[in-house]
Motif scaffolding. Structure first.
Motif, PDB file in Angstrom:
ATOM      1  N   GLU A 578      38.502  46.269  45.081  1.00 22.49           N
ATOM      2  CA  GLU A 578      37.981  47.033  43.948  1.00 22.49           C
ATOM      3  C   GLU A 578      37.706  48.458  44.403  1.00 22.49           C
ATOM      4  OE1 GLU A 578      35.566  43.175  42.108  1.00 22.49           O
ATOM      5  OE2 GLU A 578      34.547  45.102  42.334  1.00 22.49           O
ATOM      6  N   GLN A 579      37.750  49.402  43.428  1.00 24.29           N
ATOM      7  CA  GLN A 579      37.541  50.797  43.762  1.00 24.29           C
ATOM      8  C   GLN A 579      37.025  51.538  42.528  1.00 24.29           C
ATOM      9  OE1 GLN A 579      40.983  52.605  45.566  1.00 24.29           O
ATOM     10  NE2 GLN A 579      40.434  54.650  44.880  1.00 24.29           N
ATOM     11  N   GLY A 580      36.004  52.381  42.719  1.00 28.25           N
ATOM     12  CA  GLY A 580      35.462  53.146  41.605  1.00 28.25           C
ATOM     13  C   GLY A 580      34.036  53.562  41.895  1.00 28.25           C
ATOM     14  N   THR A 581      33.377  54.150  40.885  1.00 27.28           N
ATOM     15  CA  THR A 581      31.963  54.491  41.028  1.00 27.28           C
ATOM     16  C   THR A 581      31.121  53.236  40.846  1.00 27.28           C
ATOM     17  OG1 THR A 581      31.701  54.947  38.676  1.00 27.28           O
ATOM     18  CG2 THR A 581      32.425  56.784  40.096  1.00 27.28           C
ATOM     19  N   MET A 586      30.233  48.058  38.330  1.00 27.33           N
ATOM     20  CA  MET A 586      29.308  47.152  37.656  1.00 27.33           C
ATOM     21  C   MET A 586      29.864  46.741  36.302  1.00 27.33           C
ATOM     22  SD  MET A 586      26.835  46.510  39.698  1.00 27.33           S
ATOM     23  CE  MET A 586      25.671  45.737  38.568  1.00 27.33           C
ATOM     24  N   ALA A 587      30.497  47.686  35.591  1.00 26.32           N
ATOM     25  CA  ALA A 587      31.100  47.362  34.308  1.00 26.32           C
ATOM     26  C   ALA A 587      32.271  46.399  34.469  1.00 26.32           C
ATOM     27  CB  ALA A 587      31.567  48.644  33.621  1.00 26.32           C
ATOM     28  N   LEU A 594      28.828  41.244  41.665  1.00 25.41           N
ATOM     29  CA  LEU A 594      28.178  40.031  42.152  1.00 25.41           C
ATOM     30  C   LEU A 594      27.380  40.315  43.428  1.00 25.41           C
ATOM     31  CD1 LEU A 594      27.734  36.966  42.025  1.00 25.41           C
ATOM     32  CD2 LEU A 594      29.885  36.672  43.283  1.00 25.41           C
ATOM     33  N   MET A 595      27.947  41.095  44.347  1.00 24.48           N
ATOM     34  CA  MET A 595      27.242  41.442  45.587  1.00 24.48           C
ATOM     35  C   MET A 595      25.976  42.233  45.272  1.00 24.48           C
ATOM     36  SD  MET A 595      30.478  42.591  47.982  1.00 24.48           S
ATOM     37  CE  MET A 595      29.400  43.308  49.221  1.00 24.48           C
ATOM     38  N   TYR A 596      26.068  43.198  44.350  1.00 22.54           N
ATOM     39  CA  TYR A 596      24.920  44.037  44.030  1.00 22.54           C
ATOM     40  C   TYR A 596      23.810  43.221  43.369  1.00 22.54           C
ATOM     41  CZ  TYR A 596      22.247  48.046  42.396  1.00 22.54           C
ATOM     42  OH  TYR A 596      21.245  48.956  42.186  1.00 22.54           O
TER      43      TYR A 596
END
Length: 601
Positions: A578-581, A586-587, A594-596
């Motif tokens: 995965e890659q992004g802000t 989160m979206a 899931l990790m967060y």
């Protein structure tokens, strides 16, 4: 440290001790070839070696002539002749022998230490050029052993054993010639004694070598257990395992004691038995020569005296040469271990026409990067990502996913197996290595501090920095407060890598070092993983300050510290999952989310 690496055991861990009689002898694989390389390596540092050969011959000559002159003195006494000149000659020989041996030691000390100084310098210079992959394959203790124990064994052989070997060799040859000249028949009796000594030595050492080998193995196991017990003493006490630890130690210690007793008893047989054979041989020659004198076959009592003295000289060097040869073999084996390091391929040199990196902007791009520490076990698989200049990029993922590997590739501690990494539009391999490394400021999880002052540790990458610059860097890192409370402030010398400081304080000093270096690209590898939450906030604030207006790559397990990053990359099994802000991921409600959620509850 690198991830997902296959452990390669060291070839010969630990040091090599000098063997005693019957002790373990480490035999070289190629003695002739290693001696040839050692001779070439010491070229230009052997000044005075010719004097050693000459002095060894002269020392042997003095030893060989002394018994002959002593025999002449006995003959003169028996004949009632004057002894003045004979005693003067004998005194002169003994004085010359002392002077020659003193000069031997003087020259050999200088030559030996110069040679060892050169070997140690060449070895250390080679170690400085080796890639990190080499250090991943070898334990630090093993490398220390090669720099110290192996080189010391070479030093001992050059400084003392070589001189003795030459002297004994010349002595045996000279004594044998004199014995044959005086009496071939008595010489044959002496040779029988030497053969008996060799046979006895072979029988005893065959037994003791096995015992000493077993002793060395048990000693290694005991040392390992002691090291583990001391380094893990807090865990031992926490789990109440003191009795088990003591029992295990006692078992190994008792076994070592028993094996050592057997080895020492067997090795202790050798010298007394050799002395018995020597004495019996001496008595046999004395009796036989007396019979020959009575029968008139030998008419000179001085000849018998000289021959008996030669017998004493003839047998002892054989035993000493055997011991010296064992030490010599061990030293050559140590030289082979040194040459193994010298034969290692150094870090790739700058390519011809390499570019200077004078003002890096910090645009980083990974193009289809693949890499594995072991070619059969890839760590990164076809990773492609762009990191714009001046942005903060975080890399997250499970242990072994390849996060630290990317850092190792960015700083060219390793080169990619496939694909390429670009900095400001050019492949990393196109730049001069020193310029490239200077473009990166690195803060690692494992703090690296040296036994120097706090000031010197902060200024490690910028030694000419003024005191005010050092203090300003410490203020930015949030370290100035606790440094001022140290006994001597910035002049406080850190012991044992700063172990007197807390983990967080050590980390803040390394961040201050990165601030002072002022590199345009900053790498933070798990900088907050080993500290408490309060210290984490201090480190995080320091990180935010030093990351402003520069490209930064952050590796973190605590996702709360990187949620404000411009881009977050999630690695899974060496690939970008995965890659992004933070908001985008989160979206997405995928693996990162899931990790967060797991970490924040």
């Amino acid at each position: 440290m690198a991830e997902n690496k296959e452990y390669v055991p060291p070839r010969n861990p630990g040091g090599i001790s000098r063997p005693g009689r019957g002790g373990v002898v480490v035999k070289p694989k190629n003695m002739k070839g290693t001696l040839g390389r050692l001779w070439q390596l010491t070229k230009g540092h052997r000044k005075g070696l010719g004097w050693i050969f000459l002095l060894s011959g002269l020392a042997s000559g003095a030893s060989v002539l002394s018994p002959y002159v002593t025999g002449k003195a006995v003959t003169a006494i028996s004949g009632g002749d004057a002894l003045t000149w004979i005693l003067v000659c004998l005194t002169g020989l003994y004085v010359c022998d002392w002077l020659i041996r003193f000069l031997q030691a003087f020259f050999m000390a200088s030559i030996g230490q110069n040679v060892i100084h050169h070997i140690r310098r060449v070895l250390f210079d080679q170690i400085k050029t080796l890639p990190l992959a080499f250090f991943d394959r070898h334990r630090h203790g093993e490398l220390m052993s090669r720099l110290t124990n192996d080189v010391d064994n070479i030093s001992i052989t050059i400084s003392s054993s070589l001189t003795l070997l030459l002297t004994y060799a010349f002595t045996i040859g000279g004594v044998f010639v004199m014995m044959v000249t005086l009496s071939p028949l008595l010489t044959l009796v002496a040779i029988v004694g030497v053969v008996l000594i060799f046979t006895l030595t072979k029988i005893v050492t065959k037994r003791t070598r096995k015992l000493f080998l077993e002793r060395q193995k048990v000693l290694g196991a005991l040392n390992g257990q002691v090291e583990e017990s001391i380094s893990g003493l807090s865990i031992v006490r926490a789990f109440c395992r003191e009795e088990e630890m003591e029992r295990e130690f006692e078992e190994k210690n008792t076994r070592l004691c028993r094996v050592s007793i057997r080895a020492l008893i067997w090795s202790g047989y050798l010298m007394p038995l050799m002395n018995v054979i020597n004495n019996l041989c001496y008595v046999a020659i004395a009796v036989f020569s007396g019979v020959l004198f009575v029968n008139g076959s030998i008419g000179d009592i001085g000849l018998i005296t000289s021959f008996l003295l030669y017998v004493r000289q003839f047998t002892r060097p054989f035993v000493e040469i055997a011991n010296i040869y064992n030490n010599f073999q061990t030293a050559v084996a140590g030289a082979e271990r040194v040459f193994e390091i010298l034969d290692e391929e150094p870090e790739p040199a700058d390519k011809e026409g390499a570019l200077h990196l004078t003002a890096p902007r910090g645009n980083i791009e990974l193009r289809h990067v693949s890499f594995g520490y072991n070619p059969d076990k890839p760590v990164l698989r076809d990773v492609s990502v762009k990191i714009p200049a001046g942005t903060q990029t975080a890399i997250v993922g499970a242990t072994g996913s390849g996060k630290t590997t990317i850092i190792n590739l960015l700083t060219r501690f390793y080169d990619v197996s496939g694909g390429s990494i670009l900095l400001d539009g050019h492949d990393l391999r196109d730049y001069k290595m020193d310029d490239l490394r200077a473009a990166f400021g690195v803060v690692l999880q494992d703090t690296a501090l040296f036994a120097e002052s706090v000031r010197d540790n902060i200024a490690y990458g910028h030694p000419e920095a003024a005191m005010e610059q050092i203090r300003q860097a410490a203020r930015v890192a949030g370290a100035d407060g606790f440094i001022q409370r140290l006994p001597k402030g910035y002049d406080t010398v850190l012991e044992q890598g700063g172990m007197e400081l807390s983990q967080g304080e050590r980390q803040l000093i390394t961040i201050a070092r990165a601030v002072l270096a002022n590199a345009p690209i900053l790498i933070l590898d798990e900088a907050t993983s080993s500290v408490d939450t309060v210290t984490e906030q201090k480190i995080r604030r320091a990180m935010l300050k030093i990351c402003e207006d520069r490209t930064s790559v952050i590796i973190a397990h605590r996702l709360s510290t990187i949620r404000d990053s411009d881009m977050i990359i999630l690695l899974e099994k060496g690939e970008i999952a995965e890659q992004g802000t933070h908001e985008e991921l989160m979206a997405l409600d995928g693996r990162y989310a899931l990790m967060y959620k797991t970490q924040t509850g």
